[in-house]
Design a protein around this motif. Structure first.
Motif, PDB file in Angstrom:
ATOM      1  N   SER A  75      27.918 -13.365  15.082  1.00  0.00           N
ATOM      2  CA  SER A  75      28.527 -12.330  14.243  1.00  0.00           C
ATOM      3  C   SER A  75      29.303 -12.931  13.085  1.00  0.00           C
ATOM      4  CB  SER A  75      29.448 -11.436  15.078  1.00  0.00           C
ATOM      5  OG  SER A  75      28.701 -10.656  15.987  1.00  0.00           O
ATOM      6  N   VAL A  76      30.063 -13.987  13.337  1.00  0.00           N
ATOM      7  CA  VAL A  76      30.827 -14.638  12.270  1.00  0.00           C
ATOM      8  C   VAL A  76      29.870 -15.215  11.223  1.00  0.00           C
ATOM      9  CG1 VAL A  76      32.346 -16.601  11.736  1.00  0.00           C
ATOM     10  CG2 VAL A  76      32.879 -15.089  13.661  1.00  0.00           C
ATOM     11  N   LEU A  77      28.816 -15.868  11.679  1.00  0.00           N
ATOM     12  CA  LEU A  77      27.839 -16.435  10.741  1.00  0.00           C
ATOM     13  C   LEU A  77      27.190 -15.334   9.905  1.00  0.00           C
ATOM     14  CD1 LEU A  77      26.226 -19.050  13.134  1.00  0.00           C
ATOM     15  CD2 LEU A  77      27.592 -19.569  11.100  1.00  0.00           C
ATOM     16  N   ILE A  78      26.879 -14.200  10.523  1.00  0.00           N
ATOM     17  CA  ILE A  78      26.228 -13.107   9.793  1.00  0.00           C
ATOM     18  C   ILE A  78      27.205 -12.411   8.855  1.00  0.00           C
ATOM     19  CG2 ILE A  78      25.124 -10.836  10.045  1.00  0.00           C
ATOM     20  CD1 ILE A  78      23.360 -13.431  10.529  1.00  0.00           C
ATOM     21  N   LEU A  79      28.439 -12.217   9.276  1.00  0.00           N
ATOM     22  CA  LEU A  79      29.425 -11.629   8.362  1.00  0.00           C
ATOM     23  C   LEU A  79      29.616 -12.524   7.145  1.00  0.00           C
ATOM     24  CD1 LEU A  79      31.919 -10.176  10.963  1.00  0.00           C
ATOM     25  CD2 LEU A  79      30.685  -8.859   9.220  1.00  0.00           C
ATOM     26  N   ALA A  80      29.683 -13.832   7.353  1.00  0.00           N
ATOM     27  CA  ALA A  80      29.791 -14.759   6.216  1.00  0.00           C
ATOM     28  C   ALA A  80      28.560 -14.625   5.317  1.00  0.00           C
ATOM     29  CB  ALA A  80      29.941 -16.188   6.716  1.00  0.00           C
ATOM     30  N   HIS A  81      27.395 -14.528   5.918  1.00  0.00           N
ATOM     31  CA  HIS A  81      26.156 -14.358   5.152  1.00  0.00           C
ATOM     32  C   HIS A  81      26.171 -13.054   4.361  1.00  0.00           C
ATOM     33  CE1 HIS A  81      21.865 -14.116   4.279  1.00  0.00           C
ATOM     34  NE2 HIS A  81      21.820 -12.957   4.919  1.00  0.00           N
ATOM     35  N   ARG A  82      26.555 -11.974   5.015  1.00  0.00           N
ATOM     36  CA  ARG A  82      26.525 -10.653   4.370  1.00  0.00           C
ATOM     37  C   ARG A  82      27.573 -10.528   3.263  1.00  0.00           C
ATOM     38  NH1 ARG A  82      23.734  -6.454   7.341  1.00  0.00           N
ATOM     39  NH2 ARG A  82      24.152  -5.239   5.468  1.00  0.00           N
ATOM     40  N   TYR A  83      28.659 -11.303   3.363  1.00  0.00           N
ATOM     41  CA  TYR A  83      29.704 -11.277   2.329  1.00  0.00           C
ATOM     42  C   TYR A  83      29.607 -12.477   1.391  1.00  0.00           C
ATOM     43  CZ  TYR A  83      31.948  -7.176   4.270  1.00  0.00           C
ATOM     44  OH  TYR A  83      32.203  -5.888   4.682  1.00  0.00           O
ATOM     45  N   ASP A  84      28.535 -13.252   1.503  1.00  0.00           N
ATOM     46  CA  ASP A  84      28.283 -14.399   0.637  1.00  0.00           C
ATOM     47  C   ASP A  84      29.453 -15.386   0.645  1.00  0.00           C
ATOM     48  OD1 ASP A  84      26.630 -15.913  -1.001  1.00  0.00           O
ATOM     49  OD2 ASP A  84      27.459 -15.043  -2.836  1.00  0.00           O
ATOM     50  N   VAL A  85      29.883 -15.746   1.842  1.00  0.00           N
ATOM     51  CA  VAL A  85      30.964 -16.715   2.023  1.00  0.00           C
ATOM     52  C   VAL A  85      30.352 -18.038   2.469  1.00  0.00           C
ATOM     53  CG1 VAL A  85      32.974 -17.300   3.453  1.00  0.00           C
ATOM     54  CG2 VAL A  85      32.681 -14.959   2.599  1.00  0.00           C
ATOM     55  N   ASP A  86      30.715 -19.109   1.788  1.00  0.00           N
ATOM     56  CA  ASP A  86      30.323 -20.451   2.214  1.00  0.00           C
ATOM     57  C   ASP A  86      31.264 -20.815   3.354  1.00  0.00           C
ATOM     58  OD1 ASP A  86      30.053 -23.213   2.628  1.00  0.00           O
ATOM     59  OD2 ASP A  86      29.763 -23.620   0.492  1.00  0.00           O
ATOM     60  N   LEU A  87      30.811 -20.559   4.575  1.00  0.00           N
ATOM     61  CA  LEU A  87      31.673 -20.704   5.748  1.00  0.00           C
ATOM     62  C   LEU A  87      32.123 -22.149   5.955  1.00  0.00           C
ATOM     63  CD1 LEU A  87      32.954 -18.999   7.931  1.00  0.00           C
ATOM     64  CD2 LEU A  87      30.901 -19.340   9.323  1.00  0.00           C
ATOM     65  N   GLU A  88      31.247 -23.091   5.696  1.00  0.00           N
ATOM     66  CA  GLU A  88      31.630 -24.498   5.870  1.00  0.00           C
ATOM     67  C   GLU A  88      32.759 -24.870   4.910  1.00  0.00           C
ATOM     68  OE1 GLU A  88      29.779 -28.995   6.085  1.00  0.00           O
ATOM     69  OE2 GLU A  88      28.419 -27.303   5.853  1.00  0.00           O
ATOM     70  N   ALA A  89      32.631 -24.485   3.637  1.00  0.00           N
ATOM     71  CA  ALA A  89      33.679 -24.785   2.653  1.00  0.00           C
ATOM     72  C   ALA A  89      34.970 -24.049   2.999  1.00  0.00           C
ATOM     73  CB  ALA A  89      33.212 -24.403   1.252  1.00  0.00           C
ATOM     74  N   ALA A  90      34.845 -22.783   3.398  1.00  0.00           N
ATOM     75  CA  ALA A  90      36.032 -22.005   3.759  1.00  0.00           C
ATOM     76  C   ALA A  90      36.719 -22.600   4.981  1.00  0.00           C
ATOM     77  CB  ALA A  90      35.649 -20.551   4.023  1.00  0.00           C
ATOM     78  N   PHE A  91      35.936 -23.050   5.958  1.00  0.00           N
ATOM     79  CA  PHE A  91      36.505 -23.663   7.164  1.00  0.00           C
ATOM     80  C   PHE A  91      37.243 -24.950   6.814  1.00  0.00           C
ATOM     81  CE2 PHE A  91      36.402 -26.374  10.901  1.00  0.00           C
ATOM     82  CZ  PHE A  91      36.877 -25.517  11.893  1.00  0.00           C
ATOM     83  N   ARG A  92      36.603 -25.811   6.036  1.00  0.00           N
ATOM     84  CA  ARG A  92      37.242 -27.082   5.659  1.00  0.00           C
ATOM     85  C   ARG A  92      38.542 -26.821   4.888  1.00  0.00           C
ATOM     86  NH1 ARG A  92      33.833 -31.453   6.427  1.00  0.00           N
ATOM     87  NH2 ARG A  92      31.643 -30.920   6.691  1.00  0.00           N
ATOM     88  N   ARG A  93      38.502 -25.891   3.947  1.00  0.00           N
ATOM     89  CA  ARG A  93      39.687 -25.563   3.146  1.00  0.00           C
ATOM     90  C   ARG A  93      40.799 -25.013   4.042  1.00  0.00           C
ATOM     91  NH1 ARG A  93      37.112 -22.735  -0.162  1.00  0.00           N
ATOM     92  NH2 ARG A  93      37.411 -20.715   0.822  1.00  0.00           N
ATOM     93  N   THR A  94      40.452 -24.106   4.938  1.00  0.00           N
ATOM     94  CA  THR A  94      41.453 -23.498   5.822  1.00  0.00           C
ATOM     95  C   THR A  94      42.041 -24.537   6.769  1.00  0.00           C
ATOM     96  OG1 THR A  94      40.356 -21.356   5.663  1.00  0.00           O
ATOM     97  CG2 THR A  94      41.834 -21.684   7.542  1.00  0.00           C
TER      98      THR A  94
END
Length: 113
Positions: A75-94
């Motif tokens: 679900s997290v991967l799909i929400l990131a996909h549907r909202y066009d979020v680079d999850l890896e970059a967001a995770f590293r930054r956070t």
């Protein structure tokens, strides 16, 4: 498997769900419906964690816990996909932001606790 491979597999399953929902219901889930599904999965996960901790009786045991954790990750991967979020970059930054914030609150080497 790295995060990109997980993302690709998650999107493939997402696309299959879209195809199935179009066929069976004539429409696909909205982003809001994905979020509501995720909230339901988190609730199921909470019950399974309580079961693992002995706080309640939950059928399925460890296998159900593993399944629900995987569902939540999907679900997290799909929400990131549907909202066009680079999850890896967001995770590293956070994680960097948290590292700095938490480290600032801890005593430095040689300082009293």
């Amino acid at each position: 498997m790295n995060l990109e491979e997980l993302r690709q597999q998650a999107v493939r399953i997402h696309d299959l769900y879209d195809e199935m929902n179009r066929y069976e219901r004539g429409r696909v889930w909205t982003r809001e419906e994905f979020m509501l599904g995720f909230a339901g999965d988190v609730g199921d996960l909470a019950k399974l964690v309580m079961g693992e901790e002995g706080a309640r009786e939950v059928p399925g045991g460890r296998a159900a816990l593993e399944h629900e954790l995987a569902d939540c990750l999907w679900s997290v991967l799909i929400l990131a996909h549907r909202y066009d979020v680079d999850l890896e970059a967001a995770f590293r930054r956070t994680m960097t932001e948290l590292d700095v914030a938490i480290s600032a609150r801890l005593p430095k080497a040689g300082e009293p606790s």
